[in-house]
Design a protein around this motif. Structure first.
Motif, PDB file in Angstrom:
ATOM      1  N   ILE A   1       0.840  -1.205   0.000  1.00 45.48           N
ATOM      2  CA  ILE A   1       0.000   0.000   0.000  1.00 45.48           C
ATOM      3  C   ILE A   1       0.872   1.250   0.000  1.00 45.48           C
ATOM      4  O   ILE A   1       0.605   2.220  -0.711  1.00 45.48           O
ATOM      5  CB  ILE A   1      -0.964  -0.024   1.209  1.00 45.48           C
ATOM      6  CG1 ILE A   1      -2.020  -1.107   1.001  1.00 45.48           C
ATOM      7  CG2 ILE A   1      -1.631   1.330   1.405  1.00 45.48           C
ATOM      8  CD1 ILE A   1      -2.874  -1.379   2.214  1.00 45.48           C
ATOM      9  N   ASN A   2       1.926   1.205   0.790  1.00 47.01           N
ATOM     10  CA  ASN A   2       2.837   2.347   0.817  1.00 47.01           C
ATOM     11  C   ASN A   2       3.504   2.571  -0.531  1.00 47.01           C
ATOM     12  O   ASN A   2       3.706   3.706  -0.962  1.00 47.01           O
ATOM     13  CB  ASN A   2       3.896   2.159   1.900  1.00 47.01           C
ATOM     14  CG  ASN A   2       3.446   2.754   3.211  1.00 47.01           C
ATOM     15  OD1 ASN A   2       3.041   3.903   3.254  1.00 47.01           O
ATOM     16  ND2 ASN A   2       3.461   1.977   4.261  1.00 47.01           N
ATOM     17  N   LEU A   3       3.836   1.473  -1.183  1.00 45.37           N
ATOM     18  CA  LEU A   3       4.449   1.555  -2.504  1.00 45.37           C
ATOM     19  C   LEU A   3       3.479   2.226  -3.475  1.00 45.37           C
ATOM     20  O   LEU A   3       3.859   3.114  -4.243  1.00 45.37           O
ATOM     21  CB  LEU A   3       4.780   0.136  -2.968  1.00 45.37           C
ATOM     22  CG  LEU A   3       5.779   0.005  -4.106  1.00 45.37           C
ATOM     23  CD1 LEU A   3       7.136   0.508  -3.658  1.00 45.37           C
ATOM     24  CD2 LEU A   3       5.867  -1.443  -4.544  1.00 45.37           C
ATOM     25  N   LEU A   4       2.217   1.821  -3.393  1.00 36.31           N
ATOM     26  CA  LEU A   4       1.184   2.376  -4.266  1.00 36.31           C
ATOM     27  C   LEU A   4       1.035   3.879  -4.031  1.00 36.31           C
ATOM     28  O   LEU A   4       0.994   4.673  -4.974  1.00 36.31           O
ATOM     29  CB  LEU A   4      -0.142   1.655  -4.002  1.00 36.31           C
ATOM     30  CG  LEU A   4      -1.350   2.156  -4.786  1.00 36.31           C
ATOM     31  CD1 LEU A   4      -1.136   1.955  -6.268  1.00 36.31           C
ATOM     32  CD2 LEU A   4      -2.612   1.438  -4.353  1.00 36.31           C
ATOM     33  N   LEU A   5       0.980   4.273  -2.759  1.00 41.35           N
ATOM     34  CA  LEU A   5       0.805   5.694  -2.446  1.00 41.35           C
ATOM     35  C   LEU A   5       2.044   6.497  -2.858  1.00 41.35           C
ATOM     36  O   LEU A   5       1.931   7.638  -3.297  1.00 41.35           O
ATOM     37  CB  LEU A   5       0.509   5.862  -0.952  1.00 41.35           C
ATOM     38  CG  LEU A   5      -0.863   5.321  -0.521  1.00 41.35           C
ATOM     39  CD1 LEU A   5      -0.967   5.262   0.980  1.00 41.35           C
ATOM     40  CD2 LEU A   5      -1.976   6.176  -1.089  1.00 41.35           C
ATOM     41  N   PHE A   6       3.188   5.878  -2.729  1.00 44.12           N
ATOM     42  CA  PHE A   6       4.418   6.525  -3.170  1.00 44.12           C
ATOM     43  C   PHE A   6       4.365   6.778  -4.677  1.00 44.12           C
ATOM     44  O   PHE A   6       4.700   7.857  -5.160  1.00 44.12           O
ATOM     45  CB  PHE A   6       5.620   5.634  -2.818  1.00 44.12           C
ATOM     46  CG  PHE A   6       6.924   6.129  -3.370  1.00 44.12           C
ATOM     47  CD1 PHE A   6       7.529   7.257  -2.827  1.00 44.12           C
ATOM     48  CD2 PHE A   6       7.541   5.483  -4.426  1.00 44.12           C
ATOM     49  CE1 PHE A   6       8.725   7.723  -3.344  1.00 44.12           C
ATOM     50  CE2 PHE A   6       8.724   5.948  -4.943  1.00 44.12           C
ATOM     51  CZ  PHE A   6       9.324   7.073  -4.403  1.00 44.12           C
ATOM     52  N   TYR A   7       3.870   5.780  -5.372  1.00 47.18           N
ATOM     53  CA  TYR A   7       3.742   5.865  -6.831  1.00 47.18           C
ATOM     54  C   TYR A   7       2.760   6.970  -7.224  1.00 47.18           C
ATOM     55  O   TYR A   7       3.038   7.788  -8.105  1.00 47.18           O
ATOM     56  CB  TYR A   7       3.275   4.500  -7.335  1.00 47.18           C
ATOM     57  CG  TYR A   7       2.916   4.442  -8.785  1.00 47.18           C
ATOM     58  CD1 TYR A   7       3.891   4.520  -9.768  1.00 47.18           C
ATOM     59  CD2 TYR A   7       1.586   4.317  -9.179  1.00 47.18           C
ATOM     60  CE1 TYR A   7       3.556   4.466 -11.109  1.00 47.18           C
ATOM     61  CE2 TYR A   7       1.243   4.259 -10.518  1.00 47.18           C
ATOM     62  CZ  TYR A   7       2.230   4.333 -11.471  1.00 47.18           C
ATOM     63  OH  TYR A   7       1.884   4.282 -12.789  1.00 47.18           O
ATOM     64  N   ILE A   8       1.634   7.032  -6.528  1.00 52.20           N
ATOM     65  CA  ILE A   8       0.656   8.088  -6.814  1.00 52.20           C
ATOM     66  C   ILE A   8       1.272   9.457  -6.552  1.00 52.20           C
ATOM     67  O   ILE A   8       1.054  10.414  -7.292  1.00 52.20           O
ATOM     68  CB  ILE A   8      -0.629   7.879  -5.982  1.00 52.20           C
ATOM     69  CG1 ILE A   8      -1.330   6.585  -6.420  1.00 52.20           C
ATOM     70  CG2 ILE A   8      -1.584   9.054  -6.120  1.00 52.20           C
ATOM     71  CD1 ILE A   8      -2.503   6.194  -5.567  1.00 52.20           C
ATOM     72  N   ASN A   9       2.076   9.519  -5.490  1.00 54.23           N
ATOM     73  CA  ASN A   9       2.752  10.771  -5.170  1.00 54.23           C
ATOM     74  C   ASN A   9       3.679  11.196  -6.313  1.00 54.23           C
ATOM     75  O   ASN A   9       3.746  12.372  -6.669  1.00 54.23           O
ATOM     76  CB  ASN A   9       3.551  10.596  -3.873  1.00 54.23           C
ATOM     77  CG  ASN A   9       3.960  11.922  -3.277  1.00 54.23           C
ATOM     78  OD1 ASN A   9       3.113  12.732  -2.935  1.00 54.23           O
ATOM     79  ND2 ASN A   9       5.246  12.145  -3.179  1.00 54.23           N
ATOM     80  N   LEU A  10       4.356  10.219  -6.895  1.00 55.69           N
ATOM     81  CA  LEU A  10       5.232  10.520  -8.046  1.00 55.69           C
ATOM     82  C   LEU A  10       4.421  11.107  -9.193  1.00 55.69           C
ATOM     83  O   LEU A  10       4.866  12.045  -9.865  1.00 55.69           O
ATOM     84  CB  LEU A  10       5.925   9.241  -8.534  1.00 55.69           C
ATOM     85  CG  LEU A  10       7.078   8.681  -7.706  1.00 55.69           C
ATOM     86  CD1 LEU A  10       7.665   7.462  -8.399  1.00 55.69           C
ATOM     87  CD2 LEU A  10       8.145   9.729  -7.476  1.00 55.69           C
ATOM     88  N   ILE A  11       3.225  10.558  -9.396  1.00 54.99           N
ATOM     89  CA  ILE A  11       2.390  11.054 -10.498  1.00 54.99           C
ATOM     90  C   ILE A  11       1.909  12.476 -10.197  1.00 54.99           C
ATOM     91  O   ILE A  11       1.968  13.362 -11.042  1.00 54.99           O
ATOM     92  CB  ILE A  11       1.182  10.120 -10.733  1.00 54.99           C
ATOM     93  CG1 ILE A  11       1.681   8.740 -11.169  1.00 54.99           C
ATOM     94  CG2 ILE A  11       0.245  10.697 -11.766  1.00 54.99           C
ATOM     95  CD1 ILE A  11       0.597   7.706 -11.266  1.00 54.99           C
ATOM     96  N   ILE A  12       1.441  12.708  -8.940  1.00 57.14           N
ATOM     97  CA  ILE A  12       0.938  14.024  -8.582  1.00 57.14           C
ATOM     98  C   ILE A  12       2.032  15.083  -8.736  1.00 57.14           C
ATOM     99  O   ILE A  12       1.791  16.177  -9.235  1.00 57.14           O
ATOM    100  CB  ILE A  12       0.379  14.011  -7.140  1.00 57.14           C
ATOM    101  CG1 ILE A  12      -0.923  13.210  -7.115  1.00 57.14           C
ATOM    102  CG2 ILE A  12       0.131  15.426  -6.634  1.00 57.14           C
ATOM    103  CD1 ILE A  12      -1.507  13.047  -5.741  1.00 57.14           C
ATOM    104  N   PHE A  13       3.236  14.746  -8.329  1.00 56.10           N
ATOM    105  CA  PHE A  13       4.334  15.710  -8.435  1.00 56.10           C
ATOM    106  C   PHE A  13       4.972  15.723  -9.822  1.00 56.10           C
ATOM    107  O   PHE A  13       6.004  16.342 -10.033  1.00 56.10           O
ATOM    108  CB  PHE A  13       5.381  15.456  -7.345  1.00 56.10           C
ATOM    109  CG  PHE A  13       4.976  16.053  -6.036  1.00 56.10           C
ATOM    110  CD1 PHE A  13       5.250  17.395  -5.754  1.00 56.10           C
ATOM    111  CD2 PHE A  13       4.275  15.310  -5.110  1.00 56.10           C
ATOM    112  CE1 PHE A  13       4.843  17.960  -4.571  1.00 56.10           C
ATOM    113  CE2 PHE A  13       3.856  15.874  -3.923  1.00 56.10           C
ATOM    114  CZ  PHE A  13       4.141  17.200  -3.653  1.00 56.10           C
ATOM    115  N   GLN A  14       4.341  14.980 -10.713  1.00 58.82           N
ATOM    116  CA  GLN A  14       4.744  14.985 -12.127  1.00 58.82           C
ATOM    117  C   GLN A  14       6.203  14.598 -12.321  1.00 58.82           C
ATOM    118  O   GLN A  14       6.877  15.065 -13.237  1.00 58.82           O
ATOM    119  CB  GLN A  14       4.427  16.352 -12.747  1.00 58.82           C
ATOM    120  CG  GLN A  14       2.954  16.650 -12.586  1.00 58.82           C
ATOM    121  CD  GLN A  14       2.556  18.043 -13.051  1.00 58.82           C
ATOM    122  OE1 GLN A  14       3.387  18.865 -13.387  1.00 58.82           O
ATOM    123  NE2 GLN A  14       1.264  18.286 -13.062  1.00 58.82           N
TER     124      GLN A  14
END
Lengths: 376, 126
Positions: free
Chosen positions: A248-261
């Protein structure tokens, strides 16, 4: 249109998963528990009991078919979202009622068959188990550090790339891959994902600890074997908690990468990267959960561990049905236990006969109700 | 060691618990210096009131079988000091009664001694 389909598929999958779990649940119970009622182990294949299981299967299937028909009807005729959630809650309530009926039926069979009258009623415990169960039995708690590092890394990305963000940041995508949620650029955005990560870390670490705290429960006719099974059971599920929180943390980290472009996608691949990837990850978590449930069974009852003493004793586990209201709630004022194995399904529940258990139960309900406010 | 408590038995739970712990020591399943679960833990494991376990532990402590340390919990003590004059008296009283009842029921002296030997054997052969 595509969002409507997405929503529908999503809710349909949840229905299927719940249905599947409902069907396997009776098979996961310990050998001496049948629909939440304690029975002699060798009566498990009794024809009356089998009938209870069949009617449970039929009732569950009918309910599932009725509910899925309704959601398909809604999907074809209206645009719906909140209706799905209400139906889901209603469905859960129905499964609970079906379980309760099966529980009562089993209880009546037990009474008419006069089980538990002539034999002794024994509780067996191992004096060493309580010391081992919260430490040696679980996987190392240091594994949670992986998640802690991931959270720190997520923060790091946030601080590093904050300046490069445009004034309006896309933060949410629909099933078509179109942006449907924005945030105005502000430091709040740095905490958006770590907030969830920390929440999940606390949640799973607590679950991990509860696995260690749960009351020891041994099968009287074979205490050594059932102790080994139980240890393995706790080990496997504590491992699952680490696995789940890391994913789950990996997933949220990944989403964070997308949000920060930090990672950017072309229009074509965006659906795969934003939709398929997270869904695959969650599907893996669910699949592993179901597979492990079937592999271990409640309390480790389905694990294969060599029999140490095959002496069929005339002893029976203590008849503690009276402490289980509706076959779900454990209420025992005498017992200082806080966490006890559930009678139906997998995992632990609290003793509602004691203040700590009541406080915990109320606390969890309050927390669930307040969660949207805490995280926003 | 494995402790088994019978909830349908006429013997009170605290007596059953006490007997099993003493037998555990006799059989060598509980060794000197080994610690027993705390009162709270033991009560949780069995699913009984803490007072019940407290009563057992107090009696065991009074009998010299365990010592209760605030940090380590209950510990099985050295069994060298268990043989007291007081116990001699007590044993004699109890045996008197047991033999008396056995005699009434028609157990012969030989039978009784045979049983005693068998019992002693299982403890000395540990």
């Amino acid at each position: 249109m595509i969002n409507d389909i997405g929503n529908f598929i999503y809710i349909f999958c949840i229905f299927v998963i719940i249905f599947a779990f409902q069907i396997i649940k009776p098979k996961l119970a310990r050998k001496e528990i049948y629909f939440g009622i304690r029975i002699p182990e060798n009566e498990r294949n009794n024809t009356f009991l089998k009938k209870v299981y069949y009617s449970y299967l039929i009732l569950n299937t009918i309910t599932f078919v009725v509910f899925t028909t309704i959601i398909i009807y809604i999907f074809l005729n209206y645009y719906a979202s909140i209706e799905y959630t209400l139906l889901l809650l209603l469905y859960l309530l129905c499964t609970l009622i079906i379980y309760f009926f099966s529980n009562r039926k089993t209880f009546k069979i037990k009474q008419t068959q006069c089980w538990n009258t002539e034999k002794k009623q024994i509780v067996a415990i191992d004096t060493k188990f309580s010391k081992e169960k919260s430490t040696k039995t679980l996987v190392s708690p240091w594994w949670f550090l992986v998640s802690v590092f991931m959270i720190l890394f997520t923060f790091h990305i946030g601080f590093k790339y904050y300046d490069l963000l445009p004034e309006i940041v896309p933060t949410h995508w629909d099933f078509a891959g179109e942006v449907n949620g924005y945030m105005r650029k502000s430091p709040k955005i740095i905490y958006a994902m770590p907030k969830f990560q920390i929440f999940f870390l606390i949640l799973f670490f607590t679950l991990y600890k509860i696995i260690g705290w749960g009351k020891q429960q041994l099968n009287t006719s074979n205490p050594h074997q059932s102790k080994e099974k139980n240890k393995r059971f706790r080990y496997i599920w504590s491992g699952y908690m680490v696995f789940a929180v890391t994913m789950i943390n990996l997933l949220l980290f990944y989403i964070n990468l997308i949000i920060f472009q930090v990672v950017q996608f072309s229009d074509k691949s965006i659906i795969i990267m934003i939709l398929i990837l997270p869904i695959t990850l969650i599907a893996i978590l669910v699949a592993v959960f179901l597979a492990l449930s079937i592999y271990t069974g409640q309390g480790g009852s389905r694990l294969k561990i060599k029999d140490t003493e095959a002496t069929p004793s005339k002893m029976l586990d203590r008849n503690d049905d009276k402490y289980w209201r509706f076959g779900i709630f454990y209420i025992n004022k005498e017992d200082p236990t806080i966490f006890i194995e559930k009678r139906f399904g997998l995992g632990w529940t609290v003793n509602l006969g004691r203040p700590p258990g009541i406080i915990l139960a109320v606390g969890v309900i309050v927390l669930i109700l307040l969660l949207p406010y805490i995280l926003n | 060691m494995i402790i088994k408590i019978d909830f349908e038995s006429e013997a009170p739970i605290y007596v059953q618990l006490k007997r099993q712990i003493i037998l555990g020591i006799a059989k060598g399943e509980l060794l000197q210096g080994e610690s027993l679960p705390s009162v709270r833990q033991m009560a949780e494991d069995i699913g009984i009131n803490m007072h019940t376990v407290n009563k057992t532990y107090n009696e065991l402590k009074a009998g010299g079988f365990i010592s209760v340390d605030r940090r380590k919990g209950a510990i099985v003590t050295n069994s060298n000091n268990l043989l007291t004059d007081e116990y001699h008296e007590e044993l004699k009283d109890e045996l008197d009664f047991i033999i008396g009842e056995a005699y009434c029921r028609g157990i012969t002296e030989e039978e009784f001694i045979k049983l005693s030997r068998a019992a002693f054997k299982q403890y000395s052969n540990k």
